[in-house]
Write a protein that holds these residues in place. Sequence first.
Motif, PDB file in Angstrom:
ATOM      1  N   THR A  67      -9.772  -7.768  -8.246  1.00 49.29           N
ATOM      2  CA  THR A  67      -9.779  -6.659  -9.213  1.00 49.29           C
ATOM      3  C   THR A  67     -11.060  -5.845  -9.144  1.00 49.29           C
ATOM      4  N   VAL A  70     -10.714  -3.190  -5.730  1.00 45.37           N
ATOM      5  CA  VAL A  70      -9.478  -2.451  -5.476  1.00 45.37           C
ATOM      6  C   VAL A  70      -9.860  -1.114  -4.841  1.00 45.37           C
ATOM      7  N   ASP A  72      -9.866   2.735  -3.785  1.00 43.89           N
ATOM      8  CA  ASP A  72      -9.530   3.915  -4.594  1.00 43.89           C
ATOM      9  C   ASP A  72      -8.105   4.387  -4.348  1.00 43.89           C
ATOM     10  N   ASP A  73      -7.641   4.310  -3.104  1.00 45.44           N
ATOM     11  CA  ASP A  73      -6.295   4.801  -2.804  1.00 45.44           C
ATOM     12  C   ASP A  73      -5.207   3.874  -3.357  1.00 45.44           C
ATOM     13  N   LYS A  75      -5.597   2.290  -6.530  1.00 45.11           N
ATOM     14  CA  LYS A  75      -5.801   2.126  -7.979  1.00 45.11           C
ATOM     15  C   LYS A  75      -4.548   2.486  -8.781  1.00 45.11           C
ATOM     16  N   GLU A  76      -3.744   3.395  -8.308  1.00 46.34           N
ATOM     17  CA  GLU A  76      -2.527   3.794  -9.011  1.00 46.34           C
ATOM     18  C   GLU A  76      -1.312   2.981  -8.562  1.00 46.34           C
ATOM     19  N   ALA A  80      -1.218  -3.331  -7.590  1.00 50.88           N
ATOM     20  CA  ALA A  80      -2.642  -3.479  -7.901  1.00 50.88           C
ATOM     21  C   ALA A  80      -2.861  -3.463  -9.410  1.00 50.88           C
ATOM     22  N   GLN A  81      -2.142  -2.617 -10.115  1.00 55.77           N
ATOM     23  CA  GLN A  81      -2.254  -2.585 -11.570  1.00 55.77           C
ATOM     24  C   GLN A  81      -1.763  -3.894 -12.186  1.00 55.77           C
ATOM     25  N   VAL A  84      -4.544  -6.396 -11.848  1.00 57.79           N
ATOM     26  CA  VAL A  84      -5.570  -6.115 -12.855  1.00 57.79           C
ATOM     27  C   VAL A  84      -5.097  -6.598 -14.226  1.00 57.79           C
TER      28      VAL A  84
END
Length: 157
Positions: A67, A70, A72-73, A75-76, A80-81, A84
């Motif tokens: 976490t 992660v 930047d590409d 993060k959305e 990955a969310q 987190v």
Amino acid sequence: MTKKVSEKEAELIEQIADLTADLQRTRADFENYRKRVESDLERATSTGESRAVARLLPLIDILETATTHVPDDLKENSWAQGVVAARKNLDKMMDEIDLKLIEAKVGTHFDPDLHHAVQFDEDSDGEHEVIAEVLQNGYTYRGNVLRPAMVKVHRED
């Protein structure tokens, strides 16, 4: 005849006193035994819980790393969310069971009770030993160090 009765009474009174003393010792011994068994059970339970929690620390480390780093590409990205969110859930559970992160930040005072120095900068000068880098997080469980934080240390004023 009254003398024989009083001797008999004295004998019985002595027997009663002996039996009463034996009963009091037996009660005290049993109470001490009960307290010792309770203490042993608490200690065994605590040790078992600590070992179980300690086995989770590598998983906590992996989720922390995942976490924290992660890209930047991503993060959305929903996956990955989700990771987190899992980490946040884990943090909440850690609070509930009193598993706390040991304070170990760059520049803070080195405490040998909480930190394990794996490297020391011999070339640094100063009076105070401070953390130069945190290599692995440490944790306390119910106020006791479960795993000290692994750190690099140097001296500064």
